[in-house]
Design an enzyme around this catalytic site. Structure first.
Site, mmCIF file in Angstrom:
data_model
loop_
_atom_site.group_PDB
_atom_site.id
_atom_site.type_symbol
_atom_site.label_atom_id
_atom_site.label_comp_id
_atom_site.label_asym_id
_atom_site.label_seq_id
_atom_site.Cartn_x
_atom_site.Cartn_y
_atom_site.Cartn_z
ATOM 1 N N HIS A 123 40.074 12.204 52.170
ATOM 2 C CA HIS A 123 39.274 10.995 52.320
ATOM 3 C C HIS A 123 39.427 10.447 53.739
ATOM 4 O O HIS A 123 40.545 10.301 54.230
ATOM 5 C CB HIS A 123 39.732 9.909 51.340
ATOM 6 C CG HIS A 123 39.851 10.367 49.927
ATOM 7 N ND1 HIS A 123 40.709 9.765 49.024
ATOM 8 C CD2 HIS A 123 39.235 11.363 49.243
ATOM 9 C CE1 HIS A 123 40.602 10.361 47.853
ATOM 10 N NE2 HIS A 123 39.726 11.341 47.960
ATOM 11 N N TYR A 136 50.709 3.199 52.546
ATOM 12 C CA TYR A 136 49.722 3.033 53.613
ATOM 13 C C TYR A 136 49.760 1.598 54.142
ATOM 14 O O TYR A 136 49.742 0.647 53.358
ATOM 15 C CB TYR A 136 48.291 3.221 53.110
ATOM 16 C CG TYR A 136 47.964 4.442 52.316
ATOM 17 C CD1 TYR A 136 47.163 5.433 52.866
ATOM 18 C CD2 TYR A 136 48.386 4.587 50.993
ATOM 19 C CE1 TYR A 136 46.804 6.551 52.124
ATOM 20 C CE2 TYR A 136 48.036 5.703 50.244
ATOM 21 C CZ TYR A 136 47.244 6.685 50.815
ATOM 22 O OH TYR A 136 46.887 7.778 50.081
#
Length: 470
Positions: free
Chosen positions: A71, A134
Site C-alpha cells: 500500500h 507507524y
C-alpha cells in the site's frame, strides 16, 4: 532472535530515493529493553525530514506469516517494530525514473525505516505476536483511503523473495486482488497552488508551468487570501507549496485611508492567513517582497539589510516579510520595478513614444527592471533545486539605471530619439501630486545570493529588447 543493544543511532540510504533505514539505540538489561523510537532532534540531524507526525498507528499480528500490503498511502510514514520481527518490502510507486524500484530488509525492534508518500509498504511477520508501528503526518480518513495506490504482493516483476511463500502466508482477499505493476497508475507529486494567478506575475507563472499538470491556479474569486476562512475547504494535504502572487501594489493609493486598509488587509493579514496554513500543513510558502521595504539610502541592498520603509506600501511589505519569516519552509522573493503582462512603465513609455509625446521622467531614482518571467523562473529554480529556505533578491542583471534612462531605452527601441525623454527630479515630478508616496532613491538589489544557487538573471537590456520586439 535477540535485539542488539547499545548500537549508535545511524542512518542508511536505500536504492529508493527518500527511503532511509535507521539503526535505533536500544538499551536493555535483565528487566527488558528501552529505545527512543522517534527522536526528532537526533534524527533530523541525521538527515530525516522533519515530517511532523500527527497520528500513531499499531498493527498487531498474531501469527508468523501474516502478510500485509503493498500500500502507498498519501502521507509519509516512520515505521518500526515494537515487538517481534518482520520482513519488509517497499516499492516506489511515484511518477518518475525510479518507479518500480524495490527495497527489502528484515527489521526487529532495533530498527526503523522512513517511507515517503507514494512508496508502497508491505511486511510479513517472522514471529508470532509481532506489532508493527507507524508514525504518519496526516490523519487517516475514509476519503484518504480512497487515494491509496497499490501493487500486488505476488507480482514476479518485483522480484520480492518472501521468506514464507505467499501460498502459505495469511493475506487478505483485498491484498490478493491488487493490480500488477504494469497496471499501476504512478503516484503524482504533491501539487503546487498559485494564488493571484490573474495578475502580472500570476500570468507569468501560468506560462512557466503550462506543461505541468500538478499546478493549480487560483484568482481572488477562487481564494481570497484576506478571508481567514477561505482556505478551510481546500484539501491542503494534496499540496506541497503555495506560491502567493496576490498583492496590493498601488503605492500612492496606499497613502489614502481606504488604500491603507486594503494594503494591510492583503499584504499583511492575508499573508498571515497563508502562513498559518503553511505551518499547519507543513507547506512551502513562496511570497513576493519589494525594494520598498528599504529607504533607498544604500547604492545596493543585500537580503539581510534591516527594514526601513518610507511609506505605507513599503511598511505592509516589510510586515508581510516578517510574517513569512516564521514559516519553516519559505522563500521570500524580493524584487523591484516589475514589468509583465498588463499596464506597466515600459508599455506606458512605448505608448507615449508612439504618440510622439516627449515625457518628463524621474532621473534621480535608480534601480533595475525585473521581468515577471524572470521572477517565475527564479521561483521554479528555487523549488526544483531545493535551495536553502530564506530571502532571495531577484531582478534582472546588468547596468543600474534611472527611470529616465530606461524610458530613453524604450524610446530608442521604438524608433524614437532618446532625447525626447526629459529627465526631471523626483521633487519636480511629484510636485503636482501632493498625496504621492515617498520612493526609495536607490532600489538596486544585490544578486549574489540567487546567483550562488545557480540561477543567473538575464541582462535587463536584453530582456527589454525582447519585450519590445513584436
Amino acid at each position: 532472535m535477540s535485539i542488539e543493544f547499545s548500537k549508535n543511532l545511524a542512518r542508511t540510504e536505500t536504492p529508493i530515493p527518500g527511503v532511509f533505514l535507521f539503526d535505533l539505540a536500544v538499551h536493555g538489561d535483565n528487566r527488558g529493553w528501552f529505545k527512543e523510537n522517534w527522536q526528532r532532534e537526533k534524527m533530523v540531524a541525521l538527515g530525516l525530514p522533519d515530517f511532523k507526525p500527527v497520528q500513531n498507528n499499531i498493527s498487531f499480528n498474531e501469527k508468523a506469516g501474516t502478510t500485509r500490503g503493498i500500500h502507498a498511502e498519501p502521507w509519509d510514514k516512520f515505521i518500526s517494530v515494537a515487538c517481534g520481527r518482520i520482513f519488509g518490502a517497499w516499492v516506489d510507486l511515484r511518477e518518475g525514473p525510479t518507479f518500480g524500484a524495490v527495497y527489502t530488509a528484515r527489521l526487529d525492534a532495533g530498527q526503523a525505516i522512513f517511507i515517503p508518500r507514494g512508496v508502497g509498504n508491505a511486511f510479513q511477520t517472522l514471529e508470532d505476536n509481532t506489532a508493527y508501528t507507524y508514525l504518519v503526518n496526516d490523519h487517516w480518513s475514509a476519503e484518504a483511503q480512497g487515494r491509496y495506490s497499490f501493487v500486488n504482493l505476488a507480482d514476479v516483476s518485483l522480484g520480492i523473495d518472501w521468506p514464507i511463500d505467499l501460498t502459505q502466508a495469511t493475506l487478505s482477499d483485498q491484498d490478493r486482488q491488487h493490480p500488477m505493476l504494469e497496471d499501476v497508475v504512478p503516484v503524482k507529486p504533491k501539487r503546487i497552488l498559485v494564488l493571484g494567478a490573474n495578475g502580472q506575475l500570476g500570468m507569468a507563472l501560468r506560462e512557466a508551468y503550462r506543461h505541468n499538470d500538478s499546478v493549480d491556479f487560483h484568482g481572488r474569486r477562487d481564494l481570497d487570501i484576506t478571508d481567514p476562512d477561505a482556505g478551510r475547504g481546500v484539501g491542503w494535504g494534496a499540496y506541497s507549496t503555495i506560491i502567493n502572487a496576490a498583492a496590493y501594489t498601488s503605492v500612492d493609493e496606499a497613502e489614502s485611508d481606504e488604500g491603507r486598509r486594503q494594503a494591510w488587509a492583503t499584504n499583511v493579514s492575508g499573508i498571515a492567513n497563508l502562513a498559518k496554513i503553511a505551518i499547519d500543513f507543513d507547506l512551502t510558502l513562496v511570497n513576493i517582497s519589494s525594494d520598498y521595504v528599504f529607504d533607498g539610502q544604500r547604492d545596493t541592498h543585500p537580503e539581510e539589510e534591516p527594514f526601513s520603509p518610507l511609506g505605507v506600501y513599503g511598511q505592509t511589505k516589510a510586515a508581510g516579510d516578517a510574517v513569512v519569516s516564521v514559516v519553516p519552509k519559505h522563500y521570500t522573493i524580493r524584487t523591484s520595478w516589475v514589468v509583465g503582462h498588463g499596464q506597466n512603465f515600459v508599455l506606458s513609455m512605448a505608448k507615449l513614444a508612439a504618440r510622439g509625446v516627449a515625457p518628463d521622467v524621474v532621473n534621480d531614482q535608480f534601480g533595475r527592471l525585473t521581468f515577471t518571467d524572470t521572477i517565475a523562473a527564479a521561483i521554479q529554480h528555487l523549488l526544483d533545486s531545493k535551495a536553502e529556505y530564506g530571502t532571495y533578491n531577484v531582478t534582472n542583471s546588468g547596468e543600474i539605471q534611472s527611470w529616465a534612462g530606461i524610458a530613453a531605452d524604450v524610446f530608442q527601441l521604438s524608433g524614437n530619439l532618446r532625447d525626447n525623454v526629459r529627465g526631471v527630479s523626483s521633487k519636480t515630478y511629484f510636485s503636482k501630486q501632493p498625496n504621492a508616496a515617498r520612493r526609495p532613491k536607490y532600489s538596486a538589489l544585490k544578486l549574489d545570493k540567487i546567483i550562488s544557487t545557480g540561477f543567473f538573471p538575464a541582462l535587463t537590456k536584453e530582456k527589454l529588447r525582447k519585450y519590445m520586439t513584436p
